[in-house]
Design an enzyme around this catalytic site. Structure first.
Site, PDB file in Angstrom:
ATOM      1  N   TYR A  41       0.923  -1.322   0.018  1.00  0.00           N
ATOM      2  CA  TYR A  41      -0.171   0.076   0.035  1.00  0.00           C
ATOM      3  C   TYR A  41       0.760   1.225   0.182  1.00  0.00           C
ATOM      4  O   TYR A  41       0.362   2.264  -0.031  1.00  0.00           O
ATOM      5  CB  TYR A  41      -0.817  -0.143   1.237  1.00  0.00           C
ATOM      6  CG  TYR A  41      -1.909  -0.991   1.318  1.00  0.00           C
ATOM      7  CD1 TYR A  41      -2.847  -1.042   0.488  1.00  0.00           C
ATOM      8  CD2 TYR A  41      -1.771  -2.171   1.996  1.00  0.00           C
ATOM      9  CE1 TYR A  41      -4.010  -2.130   0.509  1.00  0.00           C
ATOM     10  CE2 TYR A  41      -2.590  -3.250   2.278  1.00  0.00           C
ATOM     11  CZ  TYR A  41      -3.768  -3.202   1.265  1.00  0.00           C
ATOM     12  OH  TYR A  41      -4.671  -4.295   1.455  1.00  0.00           O
ATOM     13  N   HIS A  60      -4.486   6.127  -0.914  1.00  0.00           N
ATOM     14  CA  HIS A  60      -5.202   6.262   0.365  1.00  0.00           C
ATOM     15  C   HIS A  60      -4.088   6.249   1.480  1.00  0.00           C
ATOM     16  O   HIS A  60      -4.328   6.360   2.695  1.00  0.00           O
ATOM     17  CB  HIS A  60      -5.771   4.596   0.359  1.00  0.00           C
ATOM     18  CG  HIS A  60      -7.021   4.735   1.026  1.00  0.00           C
ATOM     19  ND1 HIS A  60      -8.087   5.795   1.247  1.00  0.00           N
ATOM     20  CD2 HIS A  60      -7.861   3.651   1.825  1.00  0.00           C
ATOM     21  CE1 HIS A  60      -9.014   5.506   1.842  1.00  0.00           C
ATOM     22  NE2 HIS A  60      -8.985   4.188   2.181  1.00  0.00           N
ATOM     23  N   TYR A  85      -4.868  -1.256   9.894  1.00  0.00           N
ATOM     24  CA  TYR A  85      -5.568  -0.832   8.461  1.00  0.00           C
ATOM     25  C   TYR A  85      -6.606   0.163   8.556  1.00  0.00           C
ATOM     26  O   TYR A  85      -7.258   0.274   9.994  1.00  0.00           O
ATOM     27  CB  TYR A  85      -6.217  -2.419   7.987  1.00  0.00           C
ATOM     28  CG  TYR A  85      -4.778  -3.190   7.386  1.00  0.00           C
ATOM     29  CD1 TYR A  85      -4.432  -3.006   6.078  1.00  0.00           C
ATOM     30  CD2 TYR A  85      -4.406  -4.291   8.262  1.00  0.00           C
ATOM     31  CE1 TYR A  85      -3.181  -4.002   5.909  1.00  0.00           C
ATOM     32  CE2 TYR A  85      -3.345  -5.222   7.944  1.00  0.00           C
ATOM     33  CZ  TYR A  85      -2.982  -4.877   6.819  1.00  0.00           C
ATOM     34  OH  TYR A  85      -1.820  -5.490   6.301  1.00  0.00           O
ATOM     35  N   ASN A 143      -9.504   0.595   8.055  1.00  0.00           N
ATOM     36  CA  ASN A 143     -10.915   0.646   8.519  1.00  0.00           C
ATOM     37  C   ASN A 143     -11.177   0.246  10.025  1.00  0.00           C
ATOM     38  O   ASN A 143     -12.198   0.349  10.796  1.00  0.00           O
ATOM     39  CB  ASN A 143     -11.862  -0.781   7.876  1.00  0.00           C
ATOM     40  CG  ASN A 143     -11.678  -0.227   6.461  1.00  0.00           C
ATOM     41  OD1 ASN A 143     -11.284   0.541   6.084  1.00  0.00           O
ATOM     42  ND2 ASN A 143     -12.488  -1.453   5.761  1.00  0.00           N
TER      43      ASN A 143
END
Length: 195
Positions: A21, A26, A70, A72
């Site tokens: 990532y 993001h 992460y 969320n």
């Protein structure tokens, strides 16, 4: 300097941990904190629920946090470090990407909705309020034909990277102004130039 009397801040950059990532849109929050650490020569250490660093700036003690939960579940890390370091709500700043702002635009606010951002949504759930300062960085293009989920998890394009680091430096100025001058004054200084 007596650390008991010094004002403390928690600056959280949102993103997803791991190499996969690292260069995605993001992970904008992580990127800004990484840029600050390069500029001021400090490093992050692996702690509970995230990578953490301490830095004294203008006689204030800053804790920088990159949650390892992460996106969320970002709120779990935020709540833990708020309590652990005894940081007041008004001294918390969350940095995130924003799909609805044009690429490179910043917007600082003292409260608000999540705008569909799962990290902000989880923070609100965990700390029980939407009244926290957030600095959002626009990643929107004029058009994109992909679903939002896949767009935000794409790597930055080369032509975006050309101007990205200049934009990140503006973000750093906003962060340190928030710490030094407070939310309202910083909003007055920066938001009107960006709208």
């Amino acid at each position: 300097m007596n650390s008991h009397n010094i004002e403390k801040f928690l600056i959280i950059g949102l993103g997803n941990p791991g190499y996969l990532y690292k260069k995605t849109r993001h992970n904008l929050g992580f990127m800004i904190l990484d840029q600050i650490s390069k500029k001021y020569f400090f490093s992050f250490s692996k702690e509970k629920l995230g990578l953490v660093s301490e830095f004294i700036y203008n006689r204030k003690l800053l804790f920088f946090l990159k949650p390892s939960t992460y996106m969320n579940h970002s709120g779990i890390a935020v709540k833990y470090w708020m309590i652990k370091k005894k940081i007041r709500l008004k001294n918390i700043l969350i940095i995130s990407d924003d799909i609805y702002l044009n690429f490179g635009d910043f917007r600082l606010r003292g409260q608000g909705g999540s705008g569909g951002h799962n990290g902000l949504k989880n923070i609100e759930k965990e700390i029980g309020t939407s009244h926290y300062a957030r600095l959002r960085f626009g990643i929107k293009k004029n058009h994109f034909d992909k679903k939002i989920d896949s767009y935000v998890l794409e790597n930055w394009k080369n032509e975006e990277i050309d101007s990205l680091f200049y934009k990140l430096d503006i973000g750093i100025k906003i962060i340190f102004s928030f710490v030094t001058n407070g939310l309202q004054k910083t909003m007055n200084m920066f938001n009107r130039h960006i709208l």
